[in-house]
Design a protein around this motif. Structure first.
Motif, short mmCIF file in Angstrom:
data_model
loop_
_atom_site.label_atom_id
_atom_site.label_comp_id
_atom_site.label_asym_id
_atom_site.label_seq_id
_atom_site.Cartn_x
_atom_site.Cartn_y
_atom_site.Cartn_z
N PRO A 40 42.11 29.55 50.13
CA PRO A 40 41.01 30.27 50.78
C PRO A 40 39.67 29.66 50.37
O PRO A 40 39.61 28.88 49.43
CB PRO A 40 41.16 31.70 50.20
N ASN B 35 36.50 29.01 48.51
CA ASN B 35 35.91 29.32 47.20
C ASN B 35 36.77 30.18 46.28
O ASN B 35 36.26 30.84 45.39
CB ASN B 35 34.55 30.01 47.38
N THR B 36 38.05 30.19 46.50
CA THR B 36 38.95 30.89 45.59
C THR B 36 40.13 29.97 45.30
O THR B 36 40.37 29.02 46.04
CB THR B 36 39.45 32.22 46.16
N PRO B 37 40.86 30.24 44.23
CA PRO B 37 41.92 29.32 43.82
C PRO B 37 43.09 29.24 44.80
O PRO B 37 43.30 30.15 45.61
CB PRO B 37 42.39 29.90 42.49
N TYR C 257 47.77 27.63 35.34
CA TYR C 257 48.75 28.44 36.04
C TYR C 257 49.90 28.75 35.10
O TYR C 257 50.28 27.93 34.25
CB TYR C 257 49.31 27.70 37.27
N PHE D 278 48.03 32.18 39.11
CA PHE D 278 46.76 31.62 38.67
C PHE D 278 46.22 32.40 37.48
O PHE D 278 46.18 33.63 37.49
CB PHE D 278 45.77 31.68 39.83
N ARG E 56 34.96 29.97 36.65
CA ARG E 56 34.61 30.25 38.04
C ARG E 56 35.46 31.36 38.63
O ARG E 56 35.00 32.14 39.46
CB ARG E 56 34.76 29.00 38.89
N ASN E 57 36.72 31.36 38.25
CA ASN E 57 37.64 32.35 38.79
C ASN E 57 38.61 32.77 37.71
O ASN E 57 38.91 32.00 36.80
CB ASN E 57 38.45 31.78 39.97
#
Lengths: 112, 114
Positions: free
Chosen positions: A95, A97-99, B35, B45, B55-56
């Protein structure tokens, strides 16, 4: 949330037969789609990716995949299986800007 | 170019201990993702770092943490290990954070918690 469904956790084919590994995704916008392969005791490596340039994507080792928006599918195929193709295959969606989100994987066995 | 290097390759720990895993990305890559791979759940993830900033973050408890250094090398730490933490932990790097960029994976660290 975006998700990927791989139909069949294990697929078995005879050497020389067609390989078909199925992948369906859920996405509200056209995504980036990937197929990765994992050989035993190794990390994943990229087979091919779809980035909207062409619906039929050719990858390494003779694999290809076709993006079908109407079916939200991105199935992986190879005309003739080799013993060396035995591995686990993962479909993934990226998607914006997401992993990467991976499917649960399909183990491919090739029978001599 | 050298690939993504993960150390150690195998680890055996007992419940309650903590562990630190290391990942060196491909030279020039500034993004590192982690992961967790298990037979039942596939790849899940954990987190992604870019230029030393997270970032995430995935849906894992606070016992899982990570960091990235100025040379882009990354570490992840798991504290108070549980049996369910047994898994293959994979690190992946890429040059940037664009959605169409491919990930380069290391061979992973196989963690067994007894």
């Amino acid at each position: 949330a975006q998700s990927v469904t791989q139909l069949g956790s294990h697929v078995s084919v005879s050497e020389g037969a067609l390989v078909l590994l199925r992948c369906n995704y859920s996405s509200s916008v056209p995504p980036y789609l990937f197929w990765y392969v994992q050989y035993p005791n190794q990390g994943l490596q990229l087979l091919l990716k779809y980035t909207s340039a062409a619906t039929l994507v050719k990858g390494i080792n003779g694999f290809e995949a076709e993006f079908k928006k109407s079916e939200t599918s991105f199935h992986l195929t190879k005309p003739s299986a080799h013993m060396s193709d035995a591995a686990e295959y993962f479909c993934a969606v990226s998607p914006i800007n997401t992993p990467l989100v991976f499917g649960k994987g399909t183990r491919l066995s090739v029978i001599a | 170019k050298a690939g993504v290097t993960q150390t150690p390759r195998y680890l055996i720990k007992t419940r309650g201990q903590q562990v630190t895993l290391s990942c060196s990305p491909i030279s020039g890559h500034r993004s590192v993702s982690w992961y967790q791979q298990t037979p039942g759940q596939g790849l899940q993830f954990l987190f992604e770092y870019f230029s030393e900033t997270q970032r995430n973050k995935g849906n894992f408890p606070g016992r899982f943490s990570g960091r990235q250094f100025s040379n882009s090398r990354s570490e992840m730490n798991v504290s108070t290990l549980e049996l369910g933490d047994s898994a293959l932990y994979l690190c992946a790097s890429r040059e940037g954070t664009g959605g169409n960029e491919k990930l380069f994976f290391g061979s992973g660290t196989q963690l067994s918690v007894l």
